[in-house]
Design an enzyme around this catalytic site. Structure first.
Site, PDB file in Angstrom:
ATOM      1  N   ASP A   8      -0.701  -1.077  -5.660  1.00 43.06           N
ATOM      2  CA  ASP A   8       0.369  -0.448  -4.372  1.00 43.06           C
ATOM      3  C   ASP A   8       0.588  -1.293  -3.688  1.00 43.06           C
ATOM      4  OD1 ASP A   8       1.068   1.669  -2.302  1.00 43.06           O
ATOM      5  OD2 ASP A   8      -0.763   0.904  -1.114  1.00 43.06           O
ATOM      6  N   LEU A   9       1.700  -1.033  -3.173  1.00 41.48           N
ATOM      7  CA  LEU A   9       2.115  -2.562  -1.706  1.00 41.48           C
ATOM      8  C   LEU A   9       1.224  -2.346  -0.288  1.00 41.48           C
ATOM      9  CD1 LEU A   9       3.937  -4.688  -1.465  1.00 41.48           C
ATOM     10  CD2 LEU A   9       5.902  -3.103  -0.644  1.00 41.48           C
ATOM     11  N   ASP A  10       2.043  -1.206   0.068  1.00 45.01           N
ATOM     12  CA  ASP A  10       1.730  -1.100   2.099  1.00 45.01           C
ATOM     13  C   ASP A  10      -0.207  -1.556   1.759  1.00 45.01           C
ATOM     14  OD1 ASP A  10       4.191  -1.594   3.300  1.00 45.01           O
ATOM     15  OD2 ASP A  10       4.121   0.853   1.726  1.00 45.01           O
ATOM     16  N   THR A  16       1.521  -4.543   5.470  1.00 43.65           N
ATOM     17  CA  THR A  16       2.262  -3.962   6.245  1.00 43.65           C
ATOM     18  C   THR A  16       1.766  -2.256   7.062  1.00 43.65           C
ATOM     19  OG1 THR A  16       3.431  -2.771   4.278  1.00 43.65           O
ATOM     20  CG2 THR A  16       5.044  -4.401   4.956  1.00 43.65           C
ATOM     21  N   SER A 113       4.395   2.375  -5.766  1.00 44.12           N
ATOM     22  CA  SER A 113       4.611   2.481  -4.069  1.00 44.12           C
ATOM     23  C   SER A 113       5.393   3.226  -4.297  1.00 44.12           C
ATOM     24  CB  SER A 113       4.862   0.996  -3.366  1.00 44.12           C
ATOM     25  OG  SER A 113       5.198   1.228  -2.112  1.00 44.12           O
ATOM     26  N   ALA A 114       4.917   4.288  -2.600  1.00 38.63           N
ATOM     27  CA  ALA A 114       5.735   5.581  -1.978  1.00 38.63           C
ATOM     28  C   ALA A 114       6.626   4.607  -1.307  1.00 38.63           C
ATOM     29  CB  ALA A 114       4.517   6.387  -1.469  1.00 38.63           C
ATOM     30  N   LYS A 144       2.770  10.509  -4.260  1.00 38.54           N
ATOM     31  CA  LYS A 144       0.968  10.543  -4.805  1.00 38.54           C
ATOM     32  C   LYS A 144       0.729  12.085  -3.965  1.00 38.54           C
ATOM     33  CE  LYS A 144       1.760   5.237  -4.530  1.00 38.54           C
ATOM     34  NZ  LYS A 144       1.046   4.296  -3.920  1.00 38.54           N
ATOM     35  N   GLU A 168      -5.586   0.838  -5.156  1.00 42.47           N
ATOM     36  CA  GLU A 168      -4.768   1.687  -3.986  1.00 42.47           C
ATOM     37  C   GLU A 168      -5.615   1.459  -2.607  1.00 42.47           C
ATOM     38  OE1 GLU A 168      -2.840   3.410  -2.884  1.00 42.47           O
ATOM     39  OE2 GLU A 168      -1.869   3.967  -3.752  1.00 42.47           O
ATOM     40  N   ASP A 169      -5.197   1.975  -1.489  1.00 44.56           N
ATOM     41  CA  ASP A 169      -6.033   1.447   0.084  1.00 44.56           C
ATOM     42  C   ASP A 169      -6.197   2.945   0.101  1.00 44.56           C
ATOM     43  OD1 ASP A 169      -3.356   1.619   0.633  1.00 44.56           O
ATOM     44  OD2 ASP A 169      -3.724   1.368   2.452  1.00 44.56           O
TER      45      ASP A 169
END
Ligand code: BG6
Ligand code: MG
Length: 217
Positions: A8-10, A16, A113-114, A144, A168-169
């Site tokens: 995942d990104l953020d 971010t 990522s979403a 998600k 994932e966070d």
């Protein structure tokens, strides 16, 4: 056998998440209500429009679909403004070393990522070269906890879900990984990520070997 890692990104690769939340807070201030800090966890991994709906609901604010589009776009403008000067320093601690180690181990990497802003952010912070595929919020129909974003990434990497780890966070993101049949690793607090197969606070001190060993134990 693990052949790939999907991130995942953020809040996993880059710092971010706090900018997203700050921008939402700015929006609610403009609308005349405040949101509790405790709502932040619920917004992680959730698409821009779904996040707006959660927030408006919390504030008891009724908006038409047209107004919602304007509000979501206003939030995004503020968010983009806050990350204009973003650079490699915003990559979360331990990430650079971790992905470098994966590369040395021949592990394929992708981002799932979403966020519709994922690609420019990855380029901005200078880690784009590590990823064979970046699946973002513009490329999926279901968000998600649906596993679509991760399944697409796995298919791009030509691996089966059972051969890949998802990092994932968000609780919803871990749910997506689990439903898709991936190994799930939560980044953050155990109390927020009780559905993850393994939880680590961050990537500091971790490498491919330590993660795969922990997943097996
Ligand atoms: C997720 C974030 O990665 O992306 C959410 O965790 C955010 O907080 C979502 O709402 C959508 O991001 P964007 O950049 O398309 O508004
Ligand atoms: Mg996230």
């Amino acid at each position: 056998m693990i052949k790939a890692c999907i991130f995942d990104l953020d809040g996993v690769l880059v710092d971010t998440a706090r900018y997203h939340f700050q921008s939402w807070k700015k929006l609610t201030a403009q609308l005349g209500f405040t949101i509790e800090d405790s709502i932040e966890e619920r917004l992680k991994g959730v698409s821009r429009m779904d996040s707006l709906n959660i927030i408006l609901d919390q504030g008891g604010y009724k908006a038409t679909e047209d107004e919602k589009r304007i509000l979501a776009s206003q939030k995004n403008d503020w968010y983009l403004e806050s990350i204009t000067d973003m650079n490699h320093e915003e990559v979360l601690n331990g990430v650079q070393e971790f992905i470098e180690n994966l590369k040395e181990n021949g592990i394929k990497m992708a981002v799932g990522s979403a966020s519709k802003n994922a690609k420019p952010i990855i380029e901005k912070v200078g880690i784009g070269n590590y990823f064979e595929s970046i699946v973002d919020g513009n490329m999926v129909i279901k968000t998600k906890p649906d596993p679509e974003v991760f399944l697409k990434a796995a298919s791009d990497l030509d691996v089966e879900p059972g051969e890949a780890i998802v990092f994932e966070d968000s609780y919803k993101g871990i749910e997506a990984a689990n439903t898709g049949g991936f190994y799930s690793v939560g980044i953050g607090l155990e109390s927020n990520l009780s559905n993850a197969r393994l939880v680590i606070p961050n990537f500091i001190g971790h490498n491919f070997e330590s993660i795969t060993a922990a997943l097996k134990s």
